[in-house]
Structures are given as structure tokens and as C-alpha cells.
Design a protein around this motif. Structure first.
Motif, PDB file in Angstrom:
ATOM      1  N   CYS A 138      64.565  39.563  -6.493  1.00  0.00           N
ATOM      2  CA  CYS A 138      63.111  39.532  -6.343  1.00  0.00           C
ATOM      3  C   CYS A 138      62.673  38.479  -5.320  1.00  0.00           C
ATOM      4  O   CYS A 138      61.675  38.657  -4.614  1.00  0.00           O
ATOM      5  CB  CYS A 138      62.442  39.278  -7.688  1.00  0.00           C
ATOM      6  SG  CYS A 138      62.548  40.671  -8.843  1.00  0.00           S
ATOM      7  N   GLN A 139      63.421  37.389  -5.239  1.00  0.00           N
ATOM      8  CA  GLN A 139      63.088  36.365  -4.252  1.00  0.00           C
ATOM      9  C   GLN A 139      63.274  36.873  -2.824  1.00  0.00           C
ATOM     10  O   GLN A 139      62.660  36.359  -1.890  1.00  0.00           O
ATOM     11  CB  GLN A 139      63.936  35.119  -4.500  1.00  0.00           C
ATOM     12  CG  GLN A 139      63.533  34.375  -5.766  1.00  0.00           C
ATOM     13  CD  GLN A 139      64.461  33.215  -6.097  1.00  0.00           C
ATOM     14  OE1 GLN A 139      65.682  33.348  -6.089  1.00  0.00           O
ATOM     15  NE2 GLN A 139      63.881  32.071  -6.388  1.00  0.00           N
ATOM     16  N   MET A 141      62.362  39.822  -1.885  1.00  0.00           N
ATOM     17  CA  MET A 141      61.298  40.787  -1.622  1.00  0.00           C
ATOM     18  C   MET A 141      60.173  40.200  -0.769  1.00  0.00           C
ATOM     19  O   MET A 141      59.379  40.940  -0.192  1.00  0.00           O
ATOM     20  CB  MET A 141      60.685  41.276  -2.939  1.00  0.00           C
ATOM     21  CG  MET A 141      61.595  42.105  -3.803  1.00  0.00           C
ATOM     22  SD  MET A 141      60.729  42.545  -5.344  1.00  0.00           S
ATOM     23  CE  MET A 141      61.974  43.543  -6.160  1.00  0.00           C
ATOM     24  N   ILE A 144      55.255  39.439  -3.857  1.00  0.00           N
ATOM     25  CA  ILE A 144      55.092  40.604  -4.728  1.00  0.00           C
ATOM     26  C   ILE A 144      53.620  40.761  -5.116  1.00  0.00           C
ATOM     27  O   ILE A 144      53.172  41.836  -5.510  1.00  0.00           O
ATOM     28  CB  ILE A 144      55.976  40.440  -5.989  1.00  0.00           C
ATOM     29  CG1 ILE A 144      57.448  40.277  -5.593  1.00  0.00           C
ATOM     30  CG2 ILE A 144      55.833  41.629  -6.939  1.00  0.00           C
ATOM     31  CD1 ILE A 144      58.366  39.901  -6.746  1.00  0.00           C
ATOM     32  N   VAL A 149      55.105  48.428  -6.741  1.00  0.00           N
ATOM     33  CA  VAL A 149      56.557  48.376  -6.862  1.00  0.00           C
ATOM     34  C   VAL A 149      57.026  49.534  -7.740  1.00  0.00           C
ATOM     35  O   VAL A 149      56.463  49.776  -8.810  1.00  0.00           O
ATOM     36  CB  VAL A 149      57.021  47.041  -7.492  1.00  0.00           C
ATOM     37  CG1 VAL A 149      58.541  46.988  -7.569  1.00  0.00           C
ATOM     38  CG2 VAL A 149      56.469  45.856  -6.697  1.00  0.00           C
ATOM     39  N   PHE A 161      63.695  43.776 -13.516  1.00  0.00           N
ATOM     40  CA  PHE A 161      62.839  43.932 -12.337  1.00  0.00           C
ATOM     41  C   PHE A 161      61.396  44.202 -12.756  1.00  0.00           C
ATOM     42  O   PHE A 161      60.456  43.624 -12.195  1.00  0.00           O
ATOM     43  CB  PHE A 161      63.341  45.094 -11.468  1.00  0.00           C
ATOM     44  CG  PHE A 161      64.377  44.715 -10.454  1.00  0.00           C
ATOM     45  CD1 PHE A 161      64.027  44.007  -9.309  1.00  0.00           C
ATOM     46  CD2 PHE A 161      65.705  45.077 -10.619  1.00  0.00           C
ATOM     47  CE1 PHE A 161      64.978  43.659  -8.363  1.00  0.00           C
ATOM     48  CE2 PHE A 161      66.667  44.738  -9.683  1.00  0.00           C
ATOM     49  CZ  PHE A 161      66.300  44.025  -8.543  1.00  0.00           C
ATOM     50  N   ILE A 164      59.825  40.902 -14.227  1.00  0.00           N
ATOM     51  CA  ILE A 164      59.615  39.843 -13.238  1.00  0.00           C
ATOM     52  C   ILE A 164      58.538  40.238 -12.245  1.00  0.00           C
ATOM     53  O   ILE A 164      57.659  39.429 -11.913  1.00  0.00           O
ATOM     54  CB  ILE A 164      60.943  39.506 -12.542  1.00  0.00           C
ATOM     55  CG1 ILE A 164      61.903  38.837 -13.540  1.00  0.00           C
ATOM     56  CG2 ILE A 164      60.720  38.598 -11.334  1.00  0.00           C
ATOM     57  CD1 ILE A 164      63.315  38.661 -13.015  1.00  0.00           C
ATOM     58  N   CYS A 165      58.567  41.486 -11.755  1.00  0.00           N
ATOM     59  CA  CYS A 165      57.545  41.923 -10.790  1.00  0.00           C
ATOM     60  C   CYS A 165      56.154  41.931 -11.415  1.00  0.00           C
ATOM     61  O   CYS A 165      55.165  41.564 -10.769  1.00  0.00           O
ATOM     62  CB  CYS A 165      57.896  43.301 -10.242  1.00  0.00           C
ATOM     63  SG  CYS A 165      59.303  43.309  -9.115  1.00  0.00           S
ATOM     64  N   VAL A 219      62.837  49.801  -5.619  1.00  0.00           N
ATOM     65  CA  VAL A 219      64.028  49.134  -6.147  1.00  0.00           C
ATOM     66  C   VAL A 219      64.997  50.159  -6.731  1.00  0.00           C
ATOM     67  O   VAL A 219      64.604  50.978  -7.570  1.00  0.00           O
ATOM     68  CB  VAL A 219      63.654  48.115  -7.244  1.00  0.00           C
ATOM     69  CG1 VAL A 219      64.909  47.448  -7.805  1.00  0.00           C
ATOM     70  CG2 VAL A 219      62.680  47.074  -6.712  1.00  0.00           C
TER      71      VAL A 219
END
Length: 332
Positions: A138-139, A141, A144, A149, A161, A164-165, A219
């Protein structure tokens, strides 16, 4: 029973879909290592798809002791490290040139160990390992915040995912999975929309949800060829495609992709591997810190608990998606 072993117990795959527990010598450690008495082990989908599930050539059996498992945690009982002390709880990453994690004692390298707080259930802390690798992805990306997403797959990696997103401020988080029970978990973890590709046309549904724009960030979190191609189709013009899942197509390691989609929309394609990042443990440390402060608890994904001696059943249930399993954790 586990307690009857003179050296230490170790499980390994001895034939297709067959795991046996054996007695082997307890390892010794060198400078920079700690001997860890493992107490918790968790099954990963990649362990199933690339080791336990397929029928390998006969000469590959029996496989290495302790394999296939890379999600394990326990307590240090001997230390030759300046960074870690006896009695501390840690997550340890097995190395590729040693045993796998399905062992009683593991000789952990200090650069592949993450300190776990003294409080809380180690069976929950252990899930900071897979979620930490997702945090790393994710870092990569970029921002965000305010993005749409889509996440292909809602196993423990895909759910990480999604969680976190959603917490990082995504405008829409679209969870995709052919298992409805996993889509419910996606909604629980922050998905704004869900799609079952076995019930509706995935591409049409995604167009409807994004009002024709498609996803800013797509993703691939499942490791299956169909999902990889779907993730390429799902990215908007000049969007991003995060490839996390380890692919294994019908011909082995080669996976066919339809190039028209990434040539047409020209997304940035970002393959990710926390283990190969040059800092295999930092992202796990960061996930542990986030859990500790209450940002998100990956341990919520633990749906099943078993004893280590039930390792065969654990792998079978995970492979067959029995009893709406998401994550199984084994203990002593």
C-alpha cells in the motif's frame, strides 16, 4: 502427542497432500541469532497453492522440514543477539535456505524478527506478518486518499488491502471474490461495494460502480491468472495496478495476460514483495505498531484455531474453504 518428542517436533509434506510430524534435532544458534520456541503458526494461501496443493515430481518428496509455513511466532529461549532478549515474544520469518516454520524451535536471524508486545493474544499478533506485507504494498500506491480502489480476492491478503485502503481514506473500496462469505468480511473491513464475479459480469459491475471511470488503483491479491487479467482490465487510464499474488498458471510459473488492456489504458504496473524489499521486517514492525495503537487489528481475520498436531486438517480445511474459513491459527 507433541510432548513425547526427545529433540523437537517438525512437520513436513511427505507426499501429495500429506503432512507428517517427525522428531528431529533441536537447532543450535550462532551470533546474531535467537532460538525461538514457536507457539503459533498460521496457514497462508501461497503455502497451499505452491507447496501443499499441487502434485509435485516424486523426487521433490519429502519436502524440507517445517515447510510450507512462513507465518510463525513464539518466545525467545536463547539469545546471541544484541537486539533481542530471552523472554521476548517475536514474529520470525523463516529463511529460504533453512527449515520452514512448522517446527518447535526456530533459529531466527535478528534481521528477520519483529518484536511483539507482551500483552494480547499471540494468535492475533501473528497476523501482523501477512498484513505487514500488504502495508508495504500500500505504501507503493502513493496517496490513497480519495481514490477508487478495487481488490481482486478477499482472502487474508485481499482483506488486509481492503482494511488498510479503507482506513487510508479511499473514496470507494470495491471487493471482488467468488465466495460470498468473504465478501461479507470485506464489507466488515471497510469495502463500500462488493462484486461476486461468478454471479455478475465483473467488468460491467465495475463500470457501474465507478461511473465508467474504472479504478484509480487496481489490486491483484489472489494469485490466480483470471484475477491478474481482471486487475489489468480494471485500472483506469494511467491508473495503477498492484500485483501482489504469486501467479501459477496452467503451465507452471508462466501466466498468459491480455496485453490490450494495459496497452490501452497504460497503467503503472507495480509488482510488490515485502520479503524482497531489502527490509523484510520493517513493514511488519509498522503493522504491529498500528495494531498496538488501535488503528486496525489484523487478528480479527482469525476464524479458526487448532492444535499443531491437527496441521493436516488445518491445511485441508484451508484448501477446501471449509466452514467459511478465512485464517486458521495453530497453537500448542
Amino acid at each position: 502427542m507433541i510432548g513425547e518428542y526427545i529433540g523437537m517436533f517438525s512437520a513436513r509434506i511427505t507426499s501429495p497432500k500429506k503432512i507428517e510430524i517427525e522428531d528431529i534435532a533441536t537447532p543450535t544458534i550462532v551470533e546474531g541469532q535467537c532460538l525461538i520456541k514457536l507457539e503459533k503458526w498460521s496457514v497462508c494461501g501461497s503455502d497451499i497453492r505452491h507447496a501443499y496443493g499441487p502434485v509435485h515430481p516424486e523426487e521433490e518428496y519429502p519436502m524440507r522440514h517445517g515447510g510450507a509455513c512462513h507465518e510463525c511466532a513464539g518466545t525467545i529461549v536463547e539469545s546471541k543477539s544484541d537486539k533481542f532478549k530471552v523472554g521476548q515474544r517475536v514474529i520470525v520469518l523463516p529463511s529460504s535456505d533453512g527449515p520452514g516454520g512448522l517446527v518447535e524451535y526456530y533459529p531466527g536471524d535478528e534481521g528477520r524478527m519483529a518484536l511483539v508486545p507482551d500483552h494480547g493474544d499471540l494468535g492475533e499478533w501473528i497476523l501482523c506478518q501477512p498484513s505487514g506485507t500488504v502495508l508495504y504494498a500500500c505504501q507503493l500506491m502513493g496517496t490513497i486518499l480519495g481514490k477508487d480502489v478495487v481488490v481482486m480476492g478477499q482472502g487474508s491478503i485481499g482483506l488486509s488491502f481492503t482494511a488498510i485502503c479503507a482506513r487510508a481514506g479511499a473514496r470507494k473500496v470495491i471487493a471482488v471474490d467468488p465466495l460470498d462469505y468473504r465478501l461479507k468480511w470485506g464489507t466488515k473491513f471497510g469495502a463500500t461495494h462488493t462484486i461476486n464475479p461468478d454471479k455478475v459480469d465483473l467488468d460491467e459491475a465495475l463500470m457501474d460502480i465507478t461511473e465508467g471511470k474504472l479504478a484509480d488503483i487496481s489490486v491483484e491479491a489472489s494469485g490466480y491468472p483470471d484475477a491478474l487479467n481482471a486487475s489489468l482490465r480494471a485500472a483506469t487510464k494511467h491508473g495503477k495496478v498492484i500485483i501482489f499474488g504469486i501467479q501459477s498458471g496452467p503451465s507452471g510459473k508462466m501466466t498468459e495476460i491480455d496485453t490490450q488492456y494495459f496497452l490501452r489504458n497504460a497503467p503503472t504496473i507495480i509488482p510488490t514483495s515485502g520479503a524482497g524489499s531489502g527490509d523484510p521486517i520493517g513493514h511488519i514492525d509498522r503493522m504491529i505498531a498500528l495494531k498496538d495503537r488501535g488503528w486496525w487489528n489484523p487478528g480479527e481475520m482469525k476464524t479458526h484455531e487448532m492444535k499443531f498436531e491437527d496441521v493436516q486438517n488445518a491445511y485441508d480445511q484451508y484448501e477446501q474453504y471449509e466452514d467459511e474459513i478465512v485464517k486458521v491459527v495453530m497453537g500448542l
